[in-house]
Scaffold this active site. Structure first.
Site, mmCIF file in Angstrom:
data_model
loop_
_atom_site.group_PDB
_atom_site.id
_atom_site.type_symbol
_atom_site.label_atom_id
_atom_site.label_comp_id
_atom_site.label_asym_id
_atom_site.label_seq_id
_atom_site.Cartn_x
_atom_site.Cartn_y
_atom_site.Cartn_z
ATOM 1 N N CYS A 206 26.772 44.620 4.184
ATOM 2 C CA CYS A 206 27.956 45.113 4.880
ATOM 3 C C CYS A 206 28.511 46.304 4.107
ATOM 4 C CB CYS A 206 29.045 44.070 5.024
ATOM 5 S SG CYS A 206 28.540 42.552 5.813
ATOM 6 N N ARG B 131 23.342 49.186 4.194
ATOM 7 C CA ARG B 131 23.827 47.917 3.643
ATOM 8 C C ARG B 131 23.964 46.841 4.708
ATOM 9 N NH1 ARG B 131 26.256 48.835 -1.640
ATOM 10 N NH2 ARG B 131 26.982 46.708 -1.455
ATOM 11 N N TRP C 213 26.321 42.997 8.218
ATOM 12 C CA TRP C 213 25.090 42.199 8.157
ATOM 13 C C TRP C 213 25.563 40.758 8.324
ATOM 14 C CZ3 TRP C 213 22.905 38.231 5.234
ATOM 15 C CH2 TRP C 213 21.513 38.069 5.359
ATOM 16 N N ASN D 215 33.895 42.471 3.210
ATOM 17 C CA ASN D 215 32.545 42.191 2.702
ATOM 18 C C ASN D 215 32.622 40.924 1.867
ATOM 19 O OD1 ASN D 215 31.694 44.580 3.742
ATOM 20 N ND2 ASN D 215 31.254 45.568 1.778
ATOM 21 N N GLY D 216 31.585 40.108 1.901
ATOM 22 C CA GLY D 216 31.572 38.893 1.082
ATOM 23 C C GLY D 216 31.701 37.663 1.959
ATOM 24 N N GLU E 283 4.270 42.548 -5.000
ATOM 25 C CA GLU E 283 5.189 43.606 -4.581
ATOM 26 C C GLU E 283 4.601 44.406 -3.407
ATOM 27 O OE1 GLU E 283 8.130 44.279 -4.913
ATOM 28 O OE2 GLU E 283 8.332 46.390 -4.422
ATOM 29 N N LYS F 155 6.367 44.767 0.206
ATOM 30 C CA LYS F 155 6.674 46.056 0.849
ATOM 31 C C LYS F 155 6.113 46.081 2.262
ATOM 32 C CE LYS F 155 9.108 47.191 -1.052
ATOM 33 N NZ LYS F 155 9.772 46.903 -2.302
ATOM 34 N N GLU G 172 8.012 43.667 4.703
ATOM 35 C CA GLU G 172 9.409 43.960 5.055
ATOM 36 C C GLU G 172 9.566 45.207 5.918
ATOM 37 O OE1 GLU G 172 12.134 44.548 1.719
ATOM 38 O OE2 GLU G 172 10.544 45.471 0.558
ATOM 39 N N HIS H 95 -9.166 29.207 -3.723
ATOM 40 C CA HIS H 95 -8.583 27.861 -3.774
ATOM 41 C C HIS H 95 -7.811 27.529 -2.497
ATOM 42 C CE1 HIS H 95 -9.838 27.177 -7.872
ATOM 43 N NE2 HIS H 95 -9.396 28.396 -8.183
ATOM 44 N N LYS I 203 20.493 46.127 2.348
ATOM 45 C CA LYS I 203 20.435 46.442 0.924
ATOM 46 C C LYS I 203 21.520 45.634 0.233
ATOM 47 C CE LYS I 203 18.439 49.525 -1.859
ATOM 48 N NZ LYS I 203 16.985 49.463 -2.020
HETATM 49 C C1 F6R Z 1 12.714 44.547 -1.518
HETATM 50 C C2 F6R Z 1 14.074 44.536 -1.992
HETATM 51 C C3 F6R Z 1 14.687 43.244 -2.382
HETATM 52 C C4 F6R Z 1 15.523 43.416 -3.645
HETATM 53 C C5 F6R Z 1 16.281 42.125 -3.964
HETATM 54 C C6 F6R Z 1 17.049 42.226 -5.269
HETATM 55 O O1 F6R Z 1 12.270 45.832 -1.219
HETATM 56 O O2 F6R Z 1 14.705 45.558 -2.061
HETATM 57 O O3 F6R Z 1 13.741 42.252 -2.532
HETATM 58 O O4 F6R Z 1 14.678 43.766 -4.701
HETATM 59 O O5 F6R Z 1 17.171 41.839 -2.926
HETATM 60 O O6 F6R Z 1 17.957 43.269 -5.229
HETATM 61 P P1 F6R Z 1 18.559 43.902 -6.543
HETATM 62 O O7 F6R Z 1 17.457 44.537 -7.292
HETATM 63 O O8 F6R Z 1 19.557 44.893 -6.040
HETATM 64 O O9 F6R Z 1 19.185 42.794 -7.320
#
Ligand code: F6R
Length: 612
Positions: A2, A27, A79, A105-106, A486, A490, A493, A509, A607
């Site tokens: 948010c 966000r 969000w 937010n929160g 990772e 990527k 997502e 396995h 984010k």
């Molecule tokens: C994936 C991604 C998330 C963040 C996770 C932790 O691309 O961005 O998996 O890595 O939410 O976020 P931070 O690093 O901000 O604590």
């Protein structure tokens, strides 16, 4: 998660608020809304979906005259947590009198009991949100002084909040407050702004105040009066934002993600700047300063984080064990928090987070501190909750990461973890000679990343050949195992392709049962002591009809086995994790582009995950 933006000044508020919402959209982007203080009272406009939908609504419903006259407003991009992403649940939310409205937010954890209490008093709720409970509570406490009403209401809530409040009876002020959810006040000429993220302020001012937990500020165009929850005055320093607009714009790239991938030679250079002592074979990390005795005392390192940051921690585990000889564990932050971890003062906890706001990581830090452990932060966002809570550690200086999928933060985190391992190693068992070799390699990282970026077009072609597959596997061993995880993260997502990251030896396995002819298997086959084993694992997949895409070190291709090849520069297995991650970022990016996905704002994501 948010985004909040507020404006009070002499210009029409709407363009400032919409511009801010666009910057904050990464966000959260389920719905958006805006409230304006108008001559006739507070008016709100809300819509489901992206900010562009809200813009259309404003064009249709807000006359030019009203647009010009409204110079105070608050806005939000959401969000969803409590309640579906509907217009009724979009912020702002009113109190019962409809003279007070808030954006939030929160999460208000005790919102159910507040709601029930208010319902018993005759309140009829318009939404399913926890936020409306707070706005109505503020209204209940209002007695002609909005600051006092906000403080009184906040004293009754449990949970996290960053809020901005408008009151029709006091139109020349805006109240903002924070507890566990960031807010920054920006001061311009005859105007003030507030935002949950500095990115929304950068076009307007460089002078900012970072609010702290428990702060409640009354903002007018010319003043910022900060109080605590006991209504006592508080002093906060005015800081320089130190960001320019180009840092938060696409700069000619089609997507923020591509821009951020291509920024990595520079962002890694920034992470390393002034931190490598090539002659001594050591790292200079002020945030990790410790005496030889303290270094010798470290019994164990525990790395905590979530998502991509957790994967960076997993690479760090190899570095700390190989280079520094310190037993290291990686724990998912939410797990660490609830499992009653066995840690003591000899342990060193390093919390890794790009945003510095992730709720689970923050909670893990608090748990570690409760247990008397040394806690360090490895954070990108300066002034963030995790940076403050840890109080010491190392920033990665990657600059704003706007694309929801993390890229340059990962490479910055791994770069700094390598430096930390080098420093701790040199304080323990690592010889100067070996330290010099590693330092020289780390120093070359920007050029090693460039090496991979030059293959962008070739990687786009590889992506073309796998873009129709609905499943993919990423395999790696040793420090490349977390890179495989990772890479899979990527891909899933941003392209919504089902992707699994596995230790290469684990395929046989069980997961190998999922392979069908043509399934892409991306094999991280860099030059390392286990390379032949990795090729063996790839052969097993090939024998089941998989399409092998190998990421190999220059001069070590295996064209008989592989359908496609991406080349890594020559470097040691630990350092190779960074260029390999960049290659997989590009691969995912192109697959998502070819599938027509919303790359910077993938569905269901946001984010900065400030909820548990
Ligand atoms: C994936 C991604 C998330 C963040 C996770 C932790 O691309 O961005 O998996 O890595 O939410 O976020 P931070 O690093 O901000 O604590």
């Amino acid at each position: 998660m948010c985004g909040i933006i507020g404006y009070i000044g002499s210009r029409p508020a709407t363009p400032v608020l919409i511009g801010g919402l666009k910057r904050l959209e990464y966000r959260g982007y389920d719905s958006a809304g805006i409230a304006l203080a108008e001559r006739t009272g507070l008016s709100t406009f809300r819509s489901v979906g992206k900010v562009s939908r809200l813009v259309d609504k404003l064009k249709a419903e807000l006359s030019e005259k009203r647009h010009e006259e409204a110079t105070t407003g608050i806005a939000h991009t959401r969000w969803a947590t409590h309640g579906a992403p509907t217009e009724a649940n979009a912020h702002p939310h009113f109190d019962k009198s409809r003279k007070i409205c808030i954006v939030h937010n929160g999460i208000i954890e005790n919102y159910r009991s507040i709601r029930e209490r208010l319902q018993a008093k005759g309140h009829k709720f318009d939404s399913d949100t926890d936020t409306e409970a707070l706005s109505r509570l503020i209204g209940e406490s209002y007695n002609g002084d909005i600051r006092k009403a906000v403080i009184q209401a906040l004293r009754q809530v449990e949970g996290a909040y960053g809020i901005a409040v408008l009151c029709a009876d006091e139109p020349n002020k805006m109240i903002v407050a924070r507890m566990g959810s960031p807010l920054v006040v920006g001061m311009g000429d005859d105007e003030c702004l507030v935002a949950s993220d500095a990115a929304a302020l950068v076009a307007h001012t460089q002078r900012v105040i970072y609010l702290d937990d428990g702060d409640v500020a009354v903002i007018t165009p010319h003043s910022v009066d900060i109080r605590n929850l006991d209504d006592e005055p508080i002093e906060r320093n005015v800081a320089e934002l130190g960001l320019d607009v180009s840092a938060v714009e696409k700069g000619g790239y089609e997507h923020y993600m591509l821009k951020e991938i291509f920024e990595q030679p520079e962002s890694v250079r920034n992470a390393l700047r002034g931190r490598i002592d090539l002659a001594e074979g050591n790292a200079v990390l002020a945030g990790l300063s410790a005496s030889p005795a303290e270094l010798a005392e470290i019994g164990r390192i525990i790395l905590v984080g979530c998502g991509t940051s957790l994967h960076a921690g997993m690479v760090g585990e190899f570095a700390f064990e190989d280079v520094a000889g310190i037993s290291t564990e990686v724990q998912q932050a939410a797990e660490f928090r609830y499992r009653n971890p066995i840690v003591d003062r000899h342990d060193m906890v390093i919390a890794i987070s790009q945003s510095g706001e992730t709720a689970d990581t923050l909670a893990a830090i608090r748990k570690a501190k409760e247990k008397g452990t040394k806690v360090f932060g490895l954070v990108n966002v300066v002034g963030s909750a995790i940076a403050r809570e840890t109080g010491r550690g190392v920033f990665i200086h990657a600059g704003p990461e706007i694309s929801v999928a993390s890229t340059k933060a990962f490479t910055g985190q791994v770069s700094v973890l390598l430096l930390m391992a080098l420093k701790l190693g040199r304080g323990r068992r690592l010889s100067q000679e070996h330290g010099m070799e590693l330092a020289a390699e780390i120093n070359r990282l920007p050029e090693l990343i460039e090496f991979v970026l030059k293959q962008n077009d070739a990687i786009a072609k590889v992506a073309e050949r796998m873009s129709k597959s609905e499943h993919a596997f990423f395999l790696g061993r040793g420090p490349m195992h977390p890179v495989a995880l990772e890479g899979a993260l990527k891909l899933k997502e941003i392209s919504y392709v089902h992707a699994e990251g596995y230790h290469a030896a684990e395929m046989k396995h069980g997961p190998i049962a999922l392979l069908t002819p043509g399934t892409p298997v991306i094999v991280l086959a860099n030059h390392s002591p286990v390379l032949e084993k990795v090729w063996g694992n790839a052969e097993e997949c090939k024998a089941r009809g998989a399409r092998i895409i190998a990421v190999v070190t220059e001069g070590h291709a295996h064209t008989d086995l592989t359908d496609d090849t991406i080349i890594l520069p020559k470097c040691s297995p630990l350092v190779a994790t960074i260029p390999a991650a960049v290659a997989l970022q590009l691969l995912s990016y192109h697959v998502a582009r070819l599938r027509g996905c919303s790359i910077d704002q993938p569905r269901n994501l946001a984010k900065s995950v400030t909820v548990e």
